[in-house]
Design a protein around this motif. Structure first.
Motif, PDB file in Angstrom:
ATOM      1  N   ILE A  27      -0.531   8.545  -2.084  1.00  0.00           N
ATOM      2  CA  ILE A  27      -1.700   9.321  -2.524  1.00  0.00           C
ATOM      3  C   ILE A  27      -2.258  10.116  -1.354  1.00  0.00           C
ATOM      4  O   ILE A  27      -2.492  11.316  -1.452  1.00  0.00           O
ATOM      5  N   LEU A  28      -2.447   9.406  -0.226  1.00  0.00           N
ATOM      6  CA  LEU A  28      -3.007  10.086   0.948  1.00  0.00           C
ATOM      7  C   LEU A  28      -2.137  11.268   1.346  1.00  0.00           C
ATOM      8  O   LEU A  28      -2.622  12.344   1.684  1.00  0.00           O
ATOM      9  N   ARG A  74       1.879   2.981  -2.382  1.00  0.00           N
ATOM     10  CA  ARG A  74       1.336   3.954  -3.309  1.00  0.00           C
ATOM     11  C   ARG A  74       0.117   4.662  -2.711  1.00  0.00           C
ATOM     12  O   ARG A  74      -0.019   5.874  -2.813  1.00  0.00           O
ATOM     13  N   GLU A  75      -0.731   3.852  -2.061  1.00  0.00           N
ATOM     14  CA  GLU A  75      -1.909   4.425  -1.413  1.00  0.00           C
ATOM     15  C   GLU A  75      -1.495   5.455  -0.357  1.00  0.00           C
ATOM     16  O   GLU A  75      -2.091   6.533  -0.253  1.00  0.00           O
ATOM     17  N   ARG A  95       0.805  -1.207   0.000  1.00  0.00           N
ATOM     18  CA  ARG A  95       0.000   0.000   0.000  1.00  0.00           C
ATOM     19  C   ARG A  95       0.845   1.267   0.000  1.00  0.00           C
ATOM     20  O   ARG A  95       0.335   2.347   0.292  1.00  0.00           O
TER      21      ARG A  95
END
Lengths: 423, 227
Positions: free
Chosen positions: A316-317, A312-313, A310
């Protein structure tokens, strides 16, 4: 981010990876279940033992047996010192002793209606025994004040072994009992015919004193029948049940016999048992703790994998303005949810397991002969206290969260540029 | 005119192992409110590095960078994260979160900034309406086409009412027709809603649709042209 959003975001991430989250949670469930099951079972065991002692034996009674060792001593070291009936006079001279009475007992085979039972035949002074043990009272018949040699009092279970009104023997009936001696190379049964004059009230499980599966006859008759001058033990009623008092009188009695006898009190044995059980409890909790530790490492492992997936997630956040702290809280939130679910289910599963353990350990009533042999077996009801439940839940949560701190911290420290670049 | 972005003599040096690489070698420009600007350059020209700096994802090695008048070059990590709310980032690969639906993705920046739920819903729907996705709000991103995903990403960037939209190769992953539509949307947003837009791209066609183009090469701006 507010708490509710963080929580629902974490929950969403957990639900996305159902199998993995499920297995991680299972680890926590097993750990908590082990702790709850083992602790509630041990506590139930402790309660059972304590209550057995308390109901079975007056706490102001001590038992004098020959031998200087404790009940743990090896047979090799057993002394050949013997107690005799008139030793009661000597014990009676000790200050603080109200009454003492000799007891002689032996395992015999009793024949009822064609079925044989191995039972303990105990010779006692019926009058004195009544004074010493409040549980030695009859439900049917009576305890004779000047008994004939062949008159016997029987425990309640012998009278009513199945609890269904079928009585192998009852007041006024006679039965034969025998024990076997060796005469040269042949085995010879020594017989006695006894007539039931009284049936004791139900006592419940008890390790000392009168028992539901005991046969009681006058002491003189027993010693003639057993062909011995020695007695098995002398039971002594003291003036007080105060622990220090019992200890003082006990050591006076031991000194009187130059240390050749052992004086056991229910209180002292209870204390020993409780300390042993305490140790066992710690040991078992330790085993549960280890499984929870393993679960914790599982959580850490899974979270690190999840962190890598995660990245990448997280990027993004962060690019959308999330602070490191928010990422930390999201990850810890996931662990918290796993801890709560795992802890909750763990308590349920643990209680259930404890119930299964204890029903496996307790006698299954109504199986006839087994009732006789398991005369002193316990009925254990696992004790799942609210404190235990709260502690277990907290423990599950703490372990989950603690092991998630490192992965969560790493996630929170990711640089957004690097995190976004990862695939 | 107010300056939403002011870049002054910014450099950025990376360490590739032990070798320093100068990605930016002194870049200066400023962008006014309401502009539609493209930063055009081939790969390796330093435009991605510049994108990260403008997006407050990273700090310059030297020089200053003001977003809405605030110098972001020396801010702490947390303050820098705060500044990202001023930037509506649209990524090349959409970067939607797959398990969330269109609404959920657009909601993220508002959720992160801690806005109460009841206020968010309306703004989320409003942002989706602006990009023409009012009908697809509850679709998961896997159920959306590339163009639709990019629109969700634009809506997500708009929802916080940022100082400017910062788009990284907005058409890079779209076919030419969808790319056209995307650029139409961007121009429309700029025209009608006065949204300031900065597009980082290597595509001349995209740059042609903007009013101003900053051309980059080897870590410098080599041309600043109004189309």
């Amino acid at each position: 981010m507010n708490v509710r959003d963080t929580f629902s975001y974490s929950l969403g991430a957990i639900r996305l990876r159902k199998l993995r989250s499920g297995l991680t949670t299972l680890g926590v469930i097993i750990g908590i279940a082990a702790i709850v099951a083992l602790l509630s079972f041990t506590q139930g065991f402790q309660v059972a033992i304590s209550s057995q002692f308390q109901e079975g034996l007056a706490t102001d009674v001590v038992t004098v047996t020959s031998g200087s060792g404790t009940f743990m001593s090896s047979p090799d070291e057993e002394s050949d010192f013997a107690l005799y009936t008139n030793d009661t006079a000597l014990i009676g001279s000790v200050e603080g002793v109200l009454l003492s009475s000799a007891v002689s007992s032996k395992q015999v085979t009793a024949e009822f209606d064609g079925s044989d039972q191995m039972l303990s035949l105990t010779g006692v002074n019926l009058t004195a025994y009544q004074e010493i043990y409040s549980t030695f009272v009859t439900e049917f018949g009576e305890i004779p004040t000047s008994p004939a040699d062949n008159e016997a009092i029987i425990g309640h279970t012998i009278y009513d072994p199945w609890g269904n009104g079928t009585h192998p023997i009852s007041v006024g009936e006679s039965f034969n009992a025998y024990y076997t001696v060796r005469n040269g190379t042949t085995l010879v049964p020594v017989n006695i015919t006894l007539t039931v004059v009284g049936v004791l009230e139900e006592i419940g499980s008890s390790a000392f004193g009168p028992s539901d599966t005991g046969l009681y006859i006058p002491l003189g008759s027993a010693m003639d029948y057993f062909d011995t001058e020695e007695v098995s033990r002398i039971v002594v009623k003291l003036a007080s049940s105060d622990e220090d008092f019992i200890a003082t009188v006990s050591s006076s009695i031991e000194e009187l016999f130059f240390g050749e006898v052992t004086v056991n009190s229910a209180t002292a044995i209870l204390d020993t048992m409780e300390s042993i059980l305490g140790t066992v409890e710690i040991l078992l909790a330790g085993i549960g703790g280890i499984s929870l530790l393993v679960a914790g490492i599982g959580i850490m492992n899974i979270m690190i994998v999840s962190l890598m997936e995660r990245t990448r997630e997280i990027g993004i956040l962060k690019a959308l303005g999330a602070k490191g702290r928010s990422i930390l809280v999201i990850f810890l939130g996931e662990a918290l949810i796993i801890g709560i679910i795992g802890g909750g289910f763990g308590i349920v599963v643990g209680s259930f397991l404890a119930t299964i353990f204890s029903s496996g350990m307790s006698p299954m009533g109504g199986q006839g002969p087994s009732r006789f042999s398991s005369s002193s077996s316990l009925t254990i009801t696992p004790v799942v206290t609210p404190t235990l439940m709260v502690m277990a839940l907290l423990f599950g949560i703490v372990v989950s969260v603690v092991f998630a701190i490192y992965p969560a911290w790493r996630a929170s420290r990711l640089m957004p540029v690097d995190a976004l670049r990862s695939e | 005119m107010t300056e939403v972005l002011q870049v002054q003599d910014v450099t950025k040096t990376y360490m590739m192992g032990s070798v320093p690489v100068d990605a930016l070698r002194g870049v200066s420009f400023s962008i006014q409110k309401g502009e539609l600007v493209s930063i055009l350059g081939p790969s390796g020209s330093g435009k991605s590095t510049l994108l990260n700096l403008i997006g407050a994802l990273d700090r310059p090695t030297s020089g200053t960078l003001f977003i809405e008048g605030i110098d972001v070059s020396t801010l702490s990590d947390n303050r820098l994260a705060e500044m990202r709310k001023q930037v509506g980032f649209v990524f090349q690969f959409f970067n939607l979160i797959g398990r969330l639906d269109a609404q959920g993705n657009v909601d993220l920046p508002l959720m992160i900034s801690g806005m109460p739920r009841r206020k968010r819903k309306e703004r989320v729907l409003e942002a989706l309406r602006k990009v023409g996705l009012a009908e697809r709000t509850t679709h998961k991103s896997s159920e959306l086409s590339g163009g639709e995903r990019q629109r969700v990403a634009v809506a997500r960037a708009l929802v916080n009412e940022p100082s400017f939209l910062l788009m990284d190769e907005p058409t890079g992953n779209l076919d030419s027709k969808t790319a056209q539509e995307m650029m139409n949307l961007v121009v429309e947003l700029n025209d009608e809603l006065r949204v300031t837009v900065i597009i980082v791209t290597h595509d001349q066609e995209v740059a042609n649709r903007t009013r101003r183009t900053l051309r980059m090469r080897d870590g410098r701006i080599v041309e600043d042209r109004v189309n």
